[in-house]
Design an enzyme around this catalytic site. Structure first.
Site, PDB file in Angstrom:
ATOM      1  N   GLN A   1      80.232  38.120  33.241  1.00  0.00           N
ATOM      2  CA  GLN A   1      81.462  37.942  34.065  1.00  0.00           C
ATOM      3  C   GLN A   1      81.132  36.576  34.857  1.00  0.00           C
ATOM      4  O   GLN A   1      82.290  36.049  35.041  1.00  0.00           O
ATOM      5  CB  GLN A   1      81.437  39.063  35.271  1.00  0.00           C
ATOM      6  CG  GLN A   1      81.564  40.452  34.473  1.00  0.00           C
ATOM      7  CD  GLN A   1      82.277  41.464  35.597  1.00  0.00           C
ATOM      8  OE1 GLN A   1      82.881  41.081  36.463  1.00  0.00           O
ATOM      9  NE2 GLN A   1      82.105  42.701  35.080  1.00  0.00           N
TER      10      GLN A   1
ATOM     11  N   CYS B   1      85.678  41.103  25.983  1.00  0.00           N
ATOM     12  CA  CYS B   1      84.649  40.462  26.024  1.00  0.00           C
ATOM     13  C   CYS B   1      84.886  39.200  26.674  1.00  0.00           C
ATOM     14  O   CYS B   1      85.508  38.060  26.137  1.00  0.00           O
ATOM     15  CB  CYS B   1      84.536  40.130  24.178  1.00  0.00           C
ATOM     16  SG  CYS B   1      83.105  39.337  23.774  1.00  0.00           S
ATOM     17  N   ALA B   2      83.995  39.168  27.891  1.00  0.00           N
ATOM     18  CA  ALA B   2      84.412  38.202  28.823  1.00  0.00           C
ATOM     19  C   ALA B   2      83.822  36.718  28.049  1.00  0.00           C
ATOM     20  O   ALA B   2      84.530  35.740  28.477  1.00  0.00           O
ATOM     21  CB  ALA B   2      83.676  38.198  30.069  1.00  0.00           C
TER      22      ALA B   2
ATOM     23  N   GLN C   1      76.530  40.794  34.496  1.00  0.00           N
ATOM     24  CA  GLN C   1      76.449  39.647  35.518  1.00  0.00           C
ATOM     25  C   GLN C   1      76.750  38.277  34.813  1.00  0.00           C
ATOM     26  O   GLN C   1      77.521  37.574  35.093  1.00  0.00           O
ATOM     27  CB  GLN C   1      75.152  39.809  36.364  1.00  0.00           C
ATOM     28  CG  GLN C   1      74.865  38.826  37.396  1.00  0.00           C
ATOM     29  CD  GLN C   1      75.946  38.733  38.534  1.00  0.00           C
ATOM     30  OE1 GLN C   1      76.205  39.921  38.948  1.00  0.00           O
ATOM     31  NE2 GLN C   1      76.597  37.858  38.905  1.00  0.00           N
ATOM     32  N   GLU C   2      75.836  38.329  33.931  1.00  0.00           N
ATOM     33  CA  GLU C   2      75.889  36.932  33.057  1.00  0.00           C
ATOM     34  C   GLU C   2      77.201  36.561  32.393  1.00  0.00           C
ATOM     35  O   GLU C   2      77.934  35.622  32.699  1.00  0.00           O
ATOM     36  CB  GLU C   2      74.904  36.898  32.155  1.00  0.00           C
ATOM     37  CG  GLU C   2      74.700  35.480  31.323  1.00  0.00           C
ATOM     38  CD  GLU C   2      74.122  35.553  29.831  1.00  0.00           C
ATOM     39  OE1 GLU C   2      73.244  36.496  29.881  1.00  0.00           O
ATOM     40  OE2 GLU C   2      74.547  34.975  28.992  1.00  0.00           O
TER      41      GLU C   2
ATOM     42  N   HIS D   1      81.590  51.304  31.742  1.00  0.00           N
ATOM     43  CA  HIS D   1      81.572  49.701  31.892  1.00  0.00           C
ATOM     44  C   HIS D   1      82.268  49.677  33.304  1.00  0.00           C
ATOM     45  O   HIS D   1      82.805  50.204  34.210  1.00  0.00           O
ATOM     46  CB  HIS D   1      82.688  49.146  31.077  1.00  0.00           C
ATOM     47  CG  HIS D   1      81.915  49.080  29.558  1.00  0.00           C
ATOM     48  ND1 HIS D   1      81.894  50.201  28.744  1.00  0.00           N
ATOM     49  CD2 HIS D   1      81.620  47.873  28.948  1.00  0.00           C
ATOM     50  CE1 HIS D   1      81.298  49.843  27.846  1.00  0.00           C
ATOM     51  NE2 HIS D   1      81.315  48.402  27.501  1.00  0.00           N
TER      52      HIS D   1
END
Lengths: 174, 174
Positions: free
Chosen positions: B88, B122-123, B85-86, B67
């Site tokens: 974060q 889990c962003a 990317q999405e 990760h």
């Protein structure tokens, strides 16, 4: 790279450097990073091999399914990993004639239908004729025997890929 | 995609479709392909979760090390996977001010020095403030507790990624 340089790598750099020694399976080398310092190349190889052996049989098959076909769609599309591209080319897989391409496709398809994973062989240790012969012969194995055989090939490929990066034991001093 | 479509995929297409539901660890989904037919999305999730649980502790840590850091070098270099990317960006990690960037870098570095793997959360289920708070709090955990917590976060991320591809159970009929 000598072994002391390997031992000094952060896990990020370790995974960047060795992430594809087992095809598309960086978690394998990521798992063994805490076992530093490695005494030498053989020690590093042994740790990877032990980690693979410690996986459940389903996990081993997972590794196999991360491998491309020989002379398959990834070779044709140009989407092989750098290492696989070099190995398949060297074994003559990138220069099959139409008849050989058709035969390879048919044999690969039959093999995958039987076992549910692709035919894997250390291409650098074999030529075209030997690959076609083994593809035919190994298709007769049981699932258990063939899975074990395929994992042995994964380890041979891994060891050659490691040797492209790390100096051999005799040149390494801790 | 409905579950019957999922169940009809070859292992190549299955791995292409789901290969990154566990970040950079396609062998996980490659391993569970033979368990088709999956009854529904929950069944698919459960199989992945079981496979992760069946790995040795070193293998679980291997997953964690695949990760990226939150707001780390891959975000800055533009080398995050599409999914990361999405996630974060949505959690505000791509728009930190200089002070927040420095704080995040320092906390990430301390966390990695302590545990030997990156801080994973889990962003999509957290905002910037919650992420910074948990990064501080979880740094006080034992190695064993924190590894387990991080694997739980990996599973939450995996489940959300799966839900981006597979229809929810209520819309699936076998």
């Amino acid at each position: 790279m000598d072994i002391s340089t390997v031992n000094s790598l952060s896990y990020e750099d370790f995974v960047d450097t060795f992430g594809n020694v087992v095809e598309r399976s960086p978690l394998i080398v990521a798992a063994i990073w805490p076992y530093r310092p490695f005494a030498n190349l053989s020690d590093l190889e042994a740790r990877i091999s032990e980690l693979i052996d410690s996986l459940p049989e389903s996990g081993k098959e997972g590794i196999l399914r991360c491998h491309p076909d020989l002379a398959g769609r990834d070779l044709q599309r140009g989407t092989l990993t750098r290492e696989s591209q070099e190995e398949q080319s060297q074994a003559g897989m990138a220069s099959l004639n139409p008849e050989e391409t058709t035969r390879m496709y048919r044999l690969n398809t039959e093999y995958k239908r039987r076992f549910g994973f692709p035919f894997i062989i250390c291409a650098k240790m074999n030529n075209k004729a030997a690959i076609l012969r083994q593809l035919t012969e190994r298709s007769g194995n049981s699932q258990t025997k063939e899975r074990a055989h395929a994992i042995d090939e994964v380890k041979k490929i891994c060891n050659l890929r490691l040797r492209n990066v790390v100096l051999p034991d005799i040149q390494n001093k801790l």
